[in-house]
Design a protein around this motif. Structure first.
Motif, short mmCIF file in Angstrom:
data_model
loop_
_atom_site.label_atom_id
_atom_site.label_comp_id
_atom_site.label_asym_id
_atom_site.label_seq_id
_atom_site.Cartn_x
_atom_site.Cartn_y
_atom_site.Cartn_z
N ARG A 194 25.16 83.01 90.52
CA ARG A 194 26.32 83.51 91.25
C ARG A 194 25.92 84.12 92.58
NH1 ARG A 194 31.58 84.85 89.90
NH2 ARG A 194 32.55 86.38 91.29
N ARG A 195 24.79 84.81 92.63
CA ARG A 195 24.34 85.43 93.88
C ARG A 195 24.07 84.37 94.94
NH1 ARG A 195 19.02 89.28 94.90
NH2 ARG A 195 19.60 89.94 97.00
N TYR A 196 23.38 83.30 94.53
CA TYR A 196 23.10 82.22 95.49
C TYR A 196 24.40 81.51 95.89
CZ TYR A 196 18.03 82.56 95.03
OH TYR A 196 16.73 83.00 95.07
N LEU A 197 25.26 81.28 94.93
CA LEU A 197 26.53 80.62 95.23
C LEU A 197 27.35 81.42 96.23
CD1 LEU A 197 27.45 79.45 91.62
CD2 LEU A 197 26.92 77.95 93.56
N GLU A 198 27.42 82.71 96.05
CA GLU A 198 28.20 83.54 96.96
C GLU A 198 27.56 83.59 98.35
OE1 GLU A 198 31.14 84.71 96.66
OE2 GLU A 198 31.40 84.13 94.56
N TYR A 199 26.23 83.52 98.40
CA TYR A 199 25.57 83.43 99.71
C TYR A 199 25.98 82.15 100.43
CZ TYR A 199 22.08 82.11 103.12
OH TYR A 199 21.48 81.67 104.27
N PHE A 200 25.96 81.03 99.71
CA PHE A 200 26.35 79.76 100.32
C PHE A 200 27.82 79.76 100.73
CE2 PHE A 200 22.66 77.72 97.93
CZ PHE A 200 21.89 77.61 99.08
N VAL A 201 28.64 80.48 99.98
CA VAL A 201 30.05 80.62 100.39
C VAL A 201 30.14 81.35 101.72
CG1 VAL A 201 32.25 81.74 99.83
CG2 VAL A 201 30.99 80.53 98.04
N SER A 202 29.32 82.39 101.89
CA SER A 202 29.35 83.19 103.13
C SER A 202 28.89 82.38 104.33
CB SER A 202 28.49 84.44 102.98
OG SER A 202 27.10 84.12 102.97
N THR A 203 28.04 81.36 104.10
CA THR A 203 27.57 80.50 105.20
C THR A 203 28.38 79.22 105.31
OG1 THR A 203 25.92 79.45 103.76
CG2 THR A 203 25.22 81.41 105.00
N ARG A 204 29.44 79.11 104.52
CA ARG A 204 30.37 77.98 104.55
C ARG A 204 29.74 76.65 104.13
NH1 ARG A 204 34.17 79.10 109.92
NH2 ARG A 204 34.78 81.23 109.34
N GLN A 205 28.65 76.75 103.39
CA GLN A 205 28.07 75.53 102.83
C GLN A 205 28.72 75.18 101.49
OE1 GLN A 205 23.56 75.30 103.34
NE2 GLN A 205 23.92 77.42 103.90
N VAL A 206 29.30 76.18 100.88
CA VAL A 206 29.96 76.01 99.59
C VAL A 206 31.38 76.55 99.67
CG1 VAL A 206 29.98 76.87 97.20
CG2 VAL A 206 27.86 75.99 98.19
N GLY A 207 32.32 75.83 99.08
CA GLY A 207 33.70 76.28 99.02
C GLY A 207 34.04 76.79 97.64
N VAL A 208 35.14 77.52 97.55
CA VAL A 208 35.56 78.12 96.28
C VAL A 208 36.99 77.68 95.96
CG1 VAL A 208 36.07 80.25 95.04
CG2 VAL A 208 34.07 80.13 96.52
N ARG A 209 37.19 77.26 94.71
CA ARG A 209 38.53 77.01 94.19
C ARG A 209 38.77 77.98 93.04
NH1 ARG A 209 36.43 71.35 94.11
NH2 ARG A 209 37.07 70.34 96.06
N LEU A 210 39.97 78.49 92.96
CA LEU A 210 40.31 79.43 91.89
C LEU A 210 41.05 78.69 90.78
CD1 LEU A 210 41.47 82.56 93.94
CD2 LEU A 210 39.20 82.05 93.01
N ARG A 211 40.57 78.86 89.54
CA ARG A 211 41.24 78.27 88.38
C ARG A 211 41.88 79.40 87.59
NH1 ARG A 211 37.89 74.60 84.30
NH2 ARG A 211 38.04 73.16 86.09
N TYR A 212 43.20 79.34 87.46
CA TYR A 212 43.93 80.40 86.79
C TYR A 212 44.14 80.05 85.32
CZ TYR A 212 44.90 82.31 91.39
OH TYR A 212 44.77 82.85 92.65
N GLY A 213 43.77 80.99 84.46
CA GLY A 213 43.97 80.81 83.03
C GLY A 213 45.20 81.55 82.56
N ALA A 214 45.34 81.66 81.25
CA ALA A 214 46.51 82.33 80.69
C ALA A 214 46.48 83.83 80.95
CB ALA A 214 46.61 82.05 79.19
N THR A 215 45.30 84.41 80.84
CA THR A 215 45.16 85.86 81.05
C THR A 215 43.88 86.13 81.85
OG1 THR A 215 43.92 86.12 78.98
CG2 THR A 215 46.33 86.40 78.89
N GLY A 216 43.78 87.35 82.37
CA GLY A 216 42.57 87.78 83.04
C GLY A 216 42.46 87.27 84.47
#
Length: 227
Positions: A194-216
Motif C-alpha cells: 500500500r505504501r508503494y501504491l500510494e507513492y505511485f498515486v502521488s506521482t500519477r503513475q497509478v490511478g485509484v478506483r473506489l469500490r463501494y460495498g454494503a458497509t464500511g
C-alpha cells in the motif's frame, strides 16, 4: 504576421493552399512558385518565414530545393513539405533537411491549419526563451517534456518499486488490484504494498478506483495509469 511562400507546380493546387493559409490568423502568403528555381529565387527575394514545399517539381526535386536552402548560410527559412510522395526515403530526406512537418496529399484542410498553428506556437515560444532549458526545448520540438523521475522517498527501494510497477503494468489500465491483492502477487506485506501504491498515486503513475460495498469504507483499487 508569418509570411509564407507556396511552392507547387500545379497552379490550382498552389492557389488552394494559398487560400487555406490566408484563413489561418497570423499568416499571409507573399508569393507562389511553380518550379524549384522559382522557389529558390523567391526565397532570396521575398525572404518568407515559411515555405510550403512540394516534392514533385518539373525541374528539380523538392528535396534538392530543401538542400540548397540549407546550404545557403544567409537563409533561415523554415520548410513545411506538402506532397503526394509517400516513399520512406523521401520522408527521411525531408526530416534530415530540417522540415518542420510533412503533409501527404490529399489532406483535409483542417490538417494544414493545425500544422500552421503548431508552427506559430513553437515560433512564439522559441522567441520568448532567452536561455532554453531542456523542458523548453522539449516543448518547442512538440513532444512532452521528459522529466527525470522523482527520487523515491526515504524507506522505499527502487527494486521493490519496480516489482510493484511490473505487477500493475502486467494487468494494464483496464484491470485493478487492492493493496492486499497486490501484496499477494508481489510477495510483500499489505502495508508495504500500500505504501508503494500510494507513492505511485502521488506521482500519477497509478490511478485509484473506489469500490463501494454494503458497509464500511470503500475499497481502494489501484491500476497502472502510464502508457
Amino acid at each position: 504576421m508569418i509570411e509564407v511562400l507556396v511552392v507547387d507546380d500545379d497552379f490550382m493546387v498552389a492557389r488552394l493552399h494559398s487560400k487555406l493559409v490566408e484563413r489561418v490568423p497570423g499568416f499571409t502568403v507573399v508569393g507562389e512558385a511553380r518550379t524549384g528555381a522559382e522557389a529558390l529565387a523567391a526565397v532570396g527575394g521575398l525572404r518568407p518565414d515559411l515555405v510550403l514545399l512540394d516534392i514533385y517539381l518539373p525541374d528539380m526535386s523538392g528535396l534538392d530545393v530543401l538542400r540548397e536552402l540549407r546550404a545557403d548560410e544567409g537563409s533561415d527559412v523554415d520548410v513545411l513539405v506538402i506532397t503526394a510522395a509517400r516513399e520512406a526515403e523521401t520522408v527521411r530526406g525531408a526530416l534530415r533537411g530540417g522540415a518542420v512537418h510533412y503533409i501527404i496529399k490529399p489532406f483535409d484542410p483542417p490538417v494544414l491549419a493545425e500544422r500552421l498553428r503548431d508552427y506559430a506556437r513553437r515560433s512564439r515560444e522559441l522567441a520568448a526563451i532567452a536561455v532554453p532549458g531542456q523542458d523548453d526545448v522539449d516543448r518547442v520540438f512538440g513532444g512532452a517534456a521528459r522529466r527525470t523521475p522523482p527520487r523515491l522517498p526515504k524507506g522505499l527501494s527502487e527494486q521493490t518499486a519496480e516489482l510493484i510497477r511490473a505487477t500493475l503494468a502486467a494487468l494494464g489500465a483496464a484491470e485493478d488490484l487492492s493493496a492486499a491483492e497486490c501484496a499477494a502477487r508481489s510477495g510483500l506485506s499489505r502495508v508495504s504494498a500500500r505504501r508503494y501504491l500510494e507513492y505511485f498515486v502521488s506521482t500519477r503513475q497509478v490511478g485509484v478506483r473506489l469500490r463501494y460495498g454494503a458497509t464500511g469504507r470503500p475499497e481502494r483499487r489501484y491500476h497502472w495509469a502510464v502508457g
